[in-house]
Design a protein around this motif. Structure first.
Motif, short mmCIF file in Angstrom:
data_model
loop_
_atom_site.label_atom_id
_atom_site.label_comp_id
_atom_site.label_asym_id
_atom_site.label_seq_id
_atom_site.Cartn_x
_atom_site.Cartn_y
_atom_site.Cartn_z
N CYS A 62 0.91 -1.17 0.01
CA CYS A 62 -0.01 -0.05 -0.05
C CYS A 62 0.86 1.21 0.14
CB CYS A 62 -0.93 0.00 1.14
SG CYS A 62 -1.98 -1.45 1.38
N LYS A 93 -8.17 1.68 3.14
CA LYS A 93 -8.92 0.44 2.60
C LYS A 93 -7.78 -0.45 2.21
CE LYS A 93 -12.33 -1.22 -0.80
NZ LYS A 93 -11.74 -2.29 -0.78
N CYS A 94 -6.65 -0.03 1.53
CA CYS A 94 -5.66 -0.90 1.12
C CYS A 94 -5.02 -1.58 2.22
CB CYS A 94 -4.59 0.05 0.41
SG CYS A 94 -3.41 -1.15 -0.57
N TYR A 96 -6.34 -2.25 5.06
CA TYR A 96 -7.38 -3.29 5.63
C TYR A 96 -7.30 -4.49 4.64
CZ TYR A 96 -11.85 -5.26 6.96
OH TYR A 96 -12.76 -6.16 7.18
N ASP A 97 -7.53 -4.06 3.54
CA ASP A 97 -7.43 -5.46 2.66
C ASP A 97 -6.29 -6.25 2.83
OD1 ASP A 97 -9.96 -4.67 1.68
OD2 ASP A 97 -9.29 -3.59 -0.05
N ASP A 98 -5.19 -5.53 2.65
CA ASP A 98 -3.62 -6.29 2.90
C ASP A 98 -3.87 -7.27 4.34
OD1 ASP A 98 -1.14 -6.86 2.07
OD2 ASP A 98 -0.54 -5.59 3.82
N ILE A 100 -6.39 -8.37 5.81
CA ILE A 100 -7.41 -9.40 5.64
C ILE A 100 -6.81 -10.57 4.85
CG2 ILE A 100 -9.52 -10.16 4.63
CD1 ILE A 100 -9.80 -8.82 7.40
N MET A 101 -5.99 -10.07 3.72
CA MET A 101 -5.36 -11.06 2.92
C MET A 101 -4.39 -12.10 3.52
SD MET A 101 -4.10 -11.50 -0.83
CE MET A 101 -5.19 -10.36 -1.20
#
Length: 123
Positions: A62, A93-94, A96-98, A100-101
């Motif tokens: 990110c 958001k990036c 957070y998505d990272d 979760i991944m």
């Protein structure tokens, strides 16, 4: 908070089926998927990260969002709080998505290690 504790307890109780977070995955990233998964790549070069003086913890997938946020903050200073909401939201958001991944990859590795241990026990 509780996840780190449970991971460390599980790692102490069953070290053979607990994934190591300080090493790369032990299984093929494409294993178990019908179509090939998209390979993650850095969108920012190391030179750009050095130029913007990013800390080691900020040099992740990110970093390009963080650099655009920092550019916006320098252009709109001292009133960058509301002017850079879009960049801040994209970076959050990036991140957070990272996160979760990484959780999903950890869980996938853990389940594959447990599956491998079950197969070895029955063989």
């Amino acid at each position: 908070m509780g996840t780190k504790l449970s991971v460390s307890l599980e790692g102490a109780a069953n070290p053979e089926t607990a994934p190591r977070v300080d090493r790369p995955p032990t299984f093929d990233p494409q294993y178990g998927f019908e179509r090939p998964r998209k390979v993650r790549e850095m969108k920012t070069t190391w030179e750009e990260m050095e130029q913007w003086k990013l800390k080691p913890a900020q040099r992740d997938y990110c970093a390009h969002h963080l650099i655009s946020l920092m550019k916006c903050q320098t252009q709109n200073a001292p009133f960058a709080g509301h002017a850079c909401d879009g960049e801040r939201g994209a970076w959050d958001k990036c991140e957070y998505d990272d996160h979760i991944m990484r959780i999903k990859e950890f869980e996938r590795e853990r389940r594959l290690l447990q599956r491998q241990a079950r197969k070895e026990a029955t063989a």
